[in-house]
Design a protein around this motif. Sequence first.
Motif, PDB file in Angstrom:
ATOM      1  N   GLN A 220     -39.129  -9.461  -0.284  1.00  0.00           N
ATOM      2  CA  GLN A 220     -40.215  -9.995  -1.185  1.00  0.00           C
ATOM      3  C   GLN A 220     -41.580 -10.141  -0.263  1.00  0.00           C
ATOM      4  O   GLN A 220     -42.426  -9.344  -0.826  1.00  0.00           O
ATOM      5  CB  GLN A 220     -40.057 -11.131  -1.930  1.00  0.00           C
ATOM      6  CG  GLN A 220     -41.169 -11.478  -2.944  1.00  0.00           C
ATOM      7  CD  GLN A 220     -41.028 -12.645  -3.711  1.00  0.00           C
ATOM      8  OE1 GLN A 220     -40.635 -13.746  -2.846  1.00  0.00           O
ATOM      9  NE2 GLN A 220     -41.058 -12.885  -4.947  1.00  0.00           N
ATOM     10  N   ILE A 221     -41.438 -10.882   0.869  1.00  0.00           N
ATOM     11  CA  ILE A 221     -42.462 -11.066   1.566  1.00  0.00           C
ATOM     12  C   ILE A 221     -42.919  -9.642   2.479  1.00  0.00           C
ATOM     13  O   ILE A 221     -44.220  -9.338   2.310  1.00  0.00           O
ATOM     14  CB  ILE A 221     -42.189 -11.979   2.765  1.00  0.00           C
ATOM     15  CG1 ILE A 221     -41.988 -13.306   2.216  1.00  0.00           C
ATOM     16  CG2 ILE A 221     -43.204 -11.853   3.994  1.00  0.00           C
ATOM     17  CD1 ILE A 221     -41.602 -14.217   3.499  1.00  0.00           C
ATOM     18  N   LYS A 222     -42.082  -8.933   2.700  1.00  0.00           N
ATOM     19  CA  LYS A 222     -42.465  -7.494   3.118  1.00  0.00           C
ATOM     20  C   LYS A 222     -43.029  -6.499   2.287  1.00  0.00           C
ATOM     21  O   LYS A 222     -44.101  -5.917   2.565  1.00  0.00           O
ATOM     22  CB  LYS A 222     -41.123  -6.698   3.908  1.00  0.00           C
ATOM     23  CG  LYS A 222     -41.713  -5.543   4.608  1.00  0.00           C
ATOM     24  CD  LYS A 222     -40.180  -4.707   5.148  1.00  0.00           C
ATOM     25  CE  LYS A 222     -40.772  -3.651   6.118  1.00  0.00           C
ATOM     26  NZ  LYS A 222     -39.650  -2.872   6.752  1.00  0.00           N
ATOM     27  N   ALA A 223     -42.630  -6.600   0.984  1.00  0.00           N
ATOM     28  CA  ALA A 223     -43.356  -5.771   0.083  1.00  0.00           C
ATOM     29  C   ALA A 223     -44.710  -6.288  -0.183  1.00  0.00           C
ATOM     30  O   ALA A 223     -45.434  -5.446  -0.563  1.00  0.00           O
ATOM     31  CB  ALA A 223     -42.250  -5.725  -1.344  1.00  0.00           C
ATOM     32  N   ILE A 224     -44.802  -7.592  -0.201  1.00  0.00           N
ATOM     33  CA  ILE A 224     -46.296  -8.041  -0.822  1.00  0.00           C
ATOM     34  C   ILE A 224     -46.862  -7.779   0.562  1.00  0.00           C
ATOM     35  O   ILE A 224     -48.219  -7.602   0.381  1.00  0.00           O
ATOM     36  CB  ILE A 224     -45.964  -9.792  -0.940  1.00  0.00           C
ATOM     37  CG1 ILE A 224     -45.162  -9.855  -2.396  1.00  0.00           C
ATOM     38  CG2 ILE A 224     -47.360 -10.052  -1.177  1.00  0.00           C
ATOM     39  CD1 ILE A 224     -44.872 -11.118  -2.600  1.00  0.00           C
ATOM     40  N   TYR A 225     -46.638  -8.479   1.767  1.00  0.00           N
ATOM     41  CA  TYR A 225     -47.523  -8.633   2.882  1.00  0.00           C
ATOM     42  C   TYR A 225     -47.384  -7.568   3.947  1.00  0.00           C
ATOM     43  O   TYR A 225     -48.142  -7.465   4.997  1.00  0.00           O
ATOM     44  CB  TYR A 225     -47.473 -10.022   3.638  1.00  0.00           C
ATOM     45  CG  TYR A 225     -47.658 -10.865   2.755  1.00  0.00           C
ATOM     46  CD1 TYR A 225     -48.793 -11.448   2.070  1.00  0.00           C
ATOM     47  CD2 TYR A 225     -46.556 -11.801   2.303  1.00  0.00           C
ATOM     48  CE1 TYR A 225     -48.957 -12.239   1.368  1.00  0.00           C
ATOM     49  CE2 TYR A 225     -46.719 -13.094   1.550  1.00  0.00           C
ATOM     50  CZ  TYR A 225     -47.860 -13.145   0.778  1.00  0.00           C
ATOM     51  OH  TYR A 225     -48.030 -14.199  -0.015  1.00  0.00           O
ATOM     52  N   GLY A 226     -46.222  -6.553   3.602  1.00  0.00           N
ATOM     53  CA  GLY A 226     -46.091  -5.514   4.780  1.00  0.00           C
ATOM     54  C   GLY A 226     -45.678  -5.964   6.063  1.00  0.00           C
ATOM     55  O   GLY A 226     -45.565  -5.008   6.988  1.00  0.00           O
ATOM     56  N   ASN A 227     -45.191  -7.328   6.288  1.00  0.00           N
ATOM     57  CA  ASN A 227     -44.394  -7.745   7.317  1.00  0.00           C
ATOM     58  C   ASN A 227     -43.159  -8.524   6.916  1.00  0.00           C
ATOM     59  O   ASN A 227     -43.208  -9.289   5.817  1.00  0.00           O
ATOM     60  CB  ASN A 227     -45.442  -8.679   8.176  1.00  0.00           C
ATOM     61  CG  ASN A 227     -44.836  -8.931   9.484  1.00  0.00           C
ATOM     62  OD1 ASN A 227     -43.569  -8.332   9.909  1.00  0.00           O
ATOM     63  ND2 ASN A 227     -45.342  -9.646  10.198  1.00  0.00           N
ATOM     64  N   LYS A 228     -42.201  -8.450   7.334  1.00  0.00           N
ATOM     65  CA  LYS A 228     -40.888  -8.965   6.953  1.00  0.00           C
ATOM     66  C   LYS A 228     -40.778 -10.614   7.226  1.00  0.00           C
ATOM     67  O   LYS A 228     -39.964 -11.287   6.958  1.00  0.00           O
ATOM     68  CB  LYS A 228     -39.418  -8.491   7.536  1.00  0.00           C
ATOM     69  CG  LYS A 228     -39.409  -8.469   8.920  1.00  0.00           C
ATOM     70  CD  LYS A 228     -38.123  -7.617   9.176  1.00  0.00           C
ATOM     71  CE  LYS A 228     -38.129  -7.566  10.682  1.00  0.00           C
ATOM     72  NZ  LYS A 228     -36.929  -6.955  11.071  1.00  0.00           N
ATOM     73  N   CYS A 229     -41.737 -11.052   8.146  1.00  0.00           N
ATOM     74  CA  CYS A 229     -41.858 -12.538   8.542  1.00  0.00           C
ATOM     75  C   CYS A 229     -43.284 -12.884   8.465  1.00  0.00           C
ATOM     76  O   CYS A 229     -44.222 -12.205   8.396  1.00  0.00           O
ATOM     77  CB  CYS A 229     -41.097 -12.694   9.868  1.00  0.00           C
ATOM     78  SG  CYS A 229     -41.977 -11.649  11.224  1.00  0.00           S
ATOM     79  N   ILE A 230     -43.391 -14.380   8.697  1.00  0.00           N
ATOM     80  CA  ILE A 230     -44.707 -14.965   8.692  1.00  0.00           C
ATOM     81  C   ILE A 230     -44.724 -15.713  10.033  1.00  0.00           C
ATOM     82  O   ILE A 230     -44.177 -16.664  10.263  1.00  0.00           O
ATOM     83  CB  ILE A 230     -44.873 -15.789   7.407  1.00  0.00           C
ATOM     84  CG1 ILE A 230     -44.816 -15.024   5.986  1.00  0.00           C
ATOM     85  CG2 ILE A 230     -46.086 -16.899   7.420  1.00  0.00           C
ATOM     86  CD1 ILE A 230     -45.240 -16.009   4.860  1.00  0.00           C
ATOM     87  N   ASP A 231     -45.878 -15.540  10.549  1.00  0.00           N
ATOM     88  CA  ASP A 231     -46.056 -16.159  11.897  1.00  0.00           C
ATOM     89  C   ASP A 231     -46.948 -17.090  11.672  1.00  0.00           C
ATOM     90  O   ASP A 231     -47.632 -17.436  10.676  1.00  0.00           O
ATOM     91  CB  ASP A 231     -46.258 -15.182  12.992  1.00  0.00           C
ATOM     92  CG  ASP A 231     -47.614 -14.531  12.802  1.00  0.00           C
ATOM     93  OD1 ASP A 231     -48.207 -14.738  12.104  1.00  0.00           O
ATOM     94  OD2 ASP A 231     -47.838 -13.433  13.536  1.00  0.00           O
ATOM     95  N   PHE A 232     -47.553 -17.864  12.824  1.00  0.00           N
ATOM     96  CA  PHE A 232     -48.740 -19.066  12.632  1.00  0.00           C
ATOM     97  C   PHE A 232     -49.900 -18.556  12.165  1.00  0.00           C
ATOM     98  O   PHE A 232     -50.671 -19.153  11.351  1.00  0.00           O
ATOM     99  CB  PHE A 232     -48.606 -19.779  13.872  1.00  0.00           C
ATOM    100  CG  PHE A 232     -50.023 -20.683  14.059  1.00  0.00           C
ATOM    101  CD1 PHE A 232     -50.073 -21.814  13.357  1.00  0.00           C
ATOM    102  CD2 PHE A 232     -51.020 -20.117  14.667  1.00  0.00           C
ATOM    103  CE1 PHE A 232     -51.265 -22.523  13.093  1.00  0.00           C
ATOM    104  CE2 PHE A 232     -52.210 -20.887  14.677  1.00  0.00           C
ATOM    105  CZ  PHE A 232     -52.518 -22.147  13.840  1.00  0.00           C
TER     106      PHE A 232
END
Length: 254
Positions: free
Chosen positions: A147-159
């Motif tokens: 879901q994160i990858k579909a929304i933000y284009g990246n599969k993870c969230i960094d600082f």
Amino acid sequence: MPDNALLQMFKLADLKKSDIFCHLGCGQGKAVELAAKKFGVKKALGIEIDEKTAAVARRKVARLKNAEIVTGDILNANLSDVTVVLFWFSDPAVVDAVVKKFRKELKSSARVITIWSPPGLMLPQIVDFPFFVCKKPFKYATSVRQQIKAIYGNKCIDFTAAWMLAERYIDALGVVPGEYRRFVNILQSMVIWINAWNMGVTCEDGVPPPVNAYLGILREFFSIDMKDLFTREPKEESMTPLVPPADDKMGCCE
């Protein structure tokens, strides 16, 4: 919720005069009033469980023929005629129950507006963070990472991503006075990163130095200890306290 944020959400969902709008958990009815007056929807309905709050909302829309406030549980609301829903709850049990109602009761092409994240694992059709619009028939991710990858284009969230998302959230709502903006940005970005860590979707393997630093600042100078928010144990070596010099106690938030 300020008018400018509501206007942005309604425009994002393409709210029209032919729509039947419903705000689940409408509070004092500002969204209902705005949908009825500004957008002239066919009907604007607010559902509010608290009688005193509902009474305030009812007075607010009393002169509007196309607006109504109902006192009751959102899980008992009839959504069969609704074409646009505003829904903003974070309790997983409530979200799951309401998503089931959406699948069962909403018509095809109905739009669901949410704030901060899509409901459950839904994939939104329109994203303007922190606002999301999902359209029926709904599509779903198989995991939070997908879901994160579909929304933000990246599969993870960094600082950095957590900081920027917090910044956009504050700007979109526009309710934080300028002198407190830095502090709220720090606090909100820590909440975002810790939640991502708990779900296993941070880009970092441990707690990175900037996160460690801000956790230390919040703990030492504001008596806000966020360690209890960690439900997934961080690596011990990544949690070394990192606090700014004594002569720079307020430098983070000026």
